[in-house]
Design an enzyme around this catalytic site. Structure first.
Site, PDB file in Angstrom:
ATOM      1  N   THR A 176       0.895  -1.163   0.000  1.00  0.00           N
ATOM      2  CA  THR A 176       0.000   0.000   0.000  1.00  0.00           C
ATOM      3  C   THR A 176       0.922   1.198   0.000  1.00  0.00           C
ATOM      4  O   THR A 176       2.106   1.054   0.287  1.00  0.00           O
ATOM      5  CB  THR A 176      -0.886  -0.019   1.277  1.00  0.00           C
ATOM      6  OG1 THR A 176      -1.901  -0.998   1.136  1.00  0.00           O
ATOM      7  CG2 THR A 176      -1.546   1.311   1.572  1.00  0.00           C
ATOM      8  N   ARG A 204     -13.768  -6.837  -3.176  1.00  0.00           N
ATOM      9  CA  ARG A 204     -13.279  -6.694  -1.796  1.00  0.00           C
ATOM     10  C   ARG A 204     -12.628  -5.311  -1.612  1.00  0.00           C
ATOM     11  O   ARG A 204     -11.850  -4.864  -2.435  1.00  0.00           O
ATOM     12  CB  ARG A 204     -12.265  -7.797  -1.507  1.00  0.00           C
ATOM     13  CG  ARG A 204     -11.615  -7.739  -0.122  1.00  0.00           C
ATOM     14  CD  ARG A 204     -10.275  -7.053  -0.159  1.00  0.00           C
ATOM     15  NE  ARG A 204      -9.610  -7.053   1.143  1.00  0.00           N
ATOM     16  CZ  ARG A 204      -8.541  -6.325   1.426  1.00  0.00           C
ATOM     17  NH1 ARG A 204      -8.012  -5.542   0.510  1.00  0.00           N
ATOM     18  NH2 ARG A 204      -7.996  -6.367   2.621  1.00  0.00           N
ATOM     19  N   GLY A 206     -10.431  -2.992   1.216  1.00  0.00           N
ATOM     20  CA  GLY A 206      -9.665  -3.112   2.454  1.00  0.00           C
ATOM     21  C   GLY A 206      -9.819  -1.899   3.361  1.00  0.00           C
ATOM     22  O   GLY A 206     -10.766  -1.117   3.238  1.00  0.00           O
ATOM     23  N   ASP A 207      -8.852  -1.739   4.256  1.00  0.00           N
ATOM     24  CA  ASP A 207      -8.913  -0.656   5.248  1.00  0.00           C
ATOM     25  C   ASP A 207      -8.493   0.694   4.678  1.00  0.00           C
ATOM     26  O   ASP A 207      -8.883   1.738   5.215  1.00  0.00           O
ATOM     27  CB  ASP A 207      -7.978  -0.987   6.422  1.00  0.00           C
ATOM     28  CG  ASP A 207      -6.525  -1.148   5.944  1.00  0.00           C
ATOM     29  OD1 ASP A 207      -6.300  -1.853   4.946  1.00  0.00           O
ATOM     30  OD2 ASP A 207      -5.630  -0.544   6.558  1.00  0.00           O
ATOM     31  N   THR A 227      -0.947   0.262   6.685  1.00  0.00           N
ATOM     32  CA  THR A 227      -0.746  -0.795   5.700  1.00  0.00           C
ATOM     33  C   THR A 227      -0.706  -2.138   6.416  1.00  0.00           C
ATOM     34  O   THR A 227      -0.091  -2.245   7.470  1.00  0.00           O
ATOM     35  CB  THR A 227       0.566  -0.608   4.906  1.00  0.00           C
ATOM     36  OG1 THR A 227       0.857  -1.826   4.183  1.00  0.00           O
ATOM     37  CG2 THR A 227       1.750  -0.286   5.789  1.00  0.00           C
ATOM     38  N   GLY A 228      -1.385  -3.127   5.863  1.00  0.00           N
ATOM     39  CA  GLY A 228      -1.367  -4.439   6.503  1.00  0.00           C
ATOM     40  C   GLY A 228      -2.648  -5.197   6.240  1.00  0.00           C
ATOM     41  O   GLY A 228      -3.364  -4.908   5.272  1.00  0.00           O
TER      42      GLY A 228
HETATM   43  N1  ASP Z   1      -4.115  -2.751   3.814  1.00  0.00           N
HETATM   44  C1  ASP Z   1      -4.190  -3.120   2.429  1.00  0.00           C
HETATM   45  C2  ASP Z   1      -5.525  -3.768   2.171  1.00  0.00           C
HETATM   46  O1  ASP Z   1      -6.014  -4.467   3.030  1.00  0.00           O
HETATM   47  C3  ASP Z   1      -3.090  -4.026   1.983  1.00  0.00           C
HETATM   48  C4  ASP Z   1      -1.723  -3.705   2.515  1.00  0.00           C
HETATM   49  O2  ASP Z   1      -1.484  -2.655   3.068  1.00  0.00           O
HETATM   50  O3  ASP Z   1      -0.829  -4.526   2.357  1.00  0.00           O
HETATM   51  O4  ASP Z   1      -6.052  -3.620   1.111  1.00  0.00           O
END
Ligand code: ASP
Length: 309
Positions: A176, A204, A206-207, A227-228
């Protein structure tokens, strides 16, 4: 105010494992991050707003295929690309967010347009694309966004999935980009942009574009970009939890950010990290995985960039 301006950026927690990271590739990451920090801090030192700074930083990260956002975004299980982004202004908590886009060169700019308009905050699909077109934002062909490396990651992901296995290399799966800034007027802002996960289900989200989960900014406390593992960050409202700890428990930024990453997210499979800045220009960049592409610069010190601990 301790520091007149401050900027932190990240290129995601999906880093190439240290054992596979060659010197040349590592240098590419450091050079990319340092260049963006230096260019965008010039804007801040000239008096530009934190909102303009985080937008410029995220656009530059989206344009660089090294990072999973914009050009070089990862592929969904169906072989498409669906991008999420958000931006937030700490002055009044105005925000804009988009999900599942393919077309606009810089998804964060579409989020900015929504933030500036007095209408919907979070848009997806054809409606979001129409907003981008009306605003005259640049669009690119599908080929522009696709890279061979992300194509190979999807193939590897699908092969492993067919055998009932999962890759342990985070760089093949996710990443991200994001930026947080304090400007000379004392205002905070945050922006985040992502392609999500390799092999994610179409639709989908994400956050990253969810205000309070992957992106948050409020002058009263801090600006955060995460990020995560998106689903865990959403369930524990990662970014706004840091602000709440500062506001209601009086915790300093570093303690609040560390608590959320190490004590709230880590034990719940919330692998990843975040960058955060407060009104004093304090910067915190905790993570609970092997690494996070990251860097910061401040009015009192030059750019520094890091990948691992
Ligand atoms: N947080 C991001 C998501 O869930 C992915 C990432 O940061 O690796 O889409």
């Amino acid at each position: 105010m301790k520091h007149s301006y401050a900027l932190a950026i990240h290129g995601g927690a999906g880093v190439v494992p240290r054992a596979h990271m060659g010197e040349a590739l590592s240098e590419r990451y450091h050079t990319a991050l340092r260049g963006i920090l230096e260019r965008v801090s010039d804007l801040l030192s000239e008096g530009e707003s934190s909102v303009a700074a985080v937008e410029a930083a995220v656009c530059a990260l989206e344009d660089d295929p090294l990072f999973n956002a914009g050009r070089g975004a990862v592929f969904t299980a169906a072989g498409g690309q669906e991008m999420d982004a958000a931006i937030m202004d700490g002055r009044d908590r105005r925000a804009g967010a988009v999900g599942g886009l393919l077309g606009p060169r810089n998804p964060v700019q579409v989020a900015r347009v929504l933030m500036e308009q007095d209408g919907p905050l979070f848009m997806i699909g054809a409606g979001a694309l129409a907003v981008a077109r009306r605003a005259g934002l640049p669009f690119e062909s599908e080929d522009y966004f696709r890279t061979e490396e992300r194509q190979r990651s999807l193939e590897a992901f699908l092969e492993l999935q067919a055998r009932g296995e999962r890759s342990s290399d985070p760089s093949l799966l996710h990443g991200t980009v994001g930026a947080v800034a304090l400007d000379k007027q004392g205002n905070l802002a945050a922006a985040t942009s992502t392609g999500g996960f390799t092999g994610k289900q179409s639709g989908r989200i994400g956050d990253s574009p969810i205000i309070g989960a992957g992106t948050f900014a409020d002058n009263a406390t801090c600006a955060v970009s995460a990020t995560g593992s998106g689903e865990v960050f959403i369930r524990w409202t990662a970014a706004s939890e840091i602000a709440a700890r500062m506001q209601h428990a009086g915790e300093p930024l570093e303690a609040a950010a560390n608590h959320v990453v190490q004590t709230v997210l880590a034990p719940r499979d919330g692998s990843g990290g975040l960058i955060a800045v407060d009104r004093e220009g304090n910067i915190s960049m905790p993570f609970n995985c092997e690494g996070m592409y990251r860097g910061s610069i401040r009015s009192d010190r030059p750019a520094e960039t890091h990948i691992y601990r």
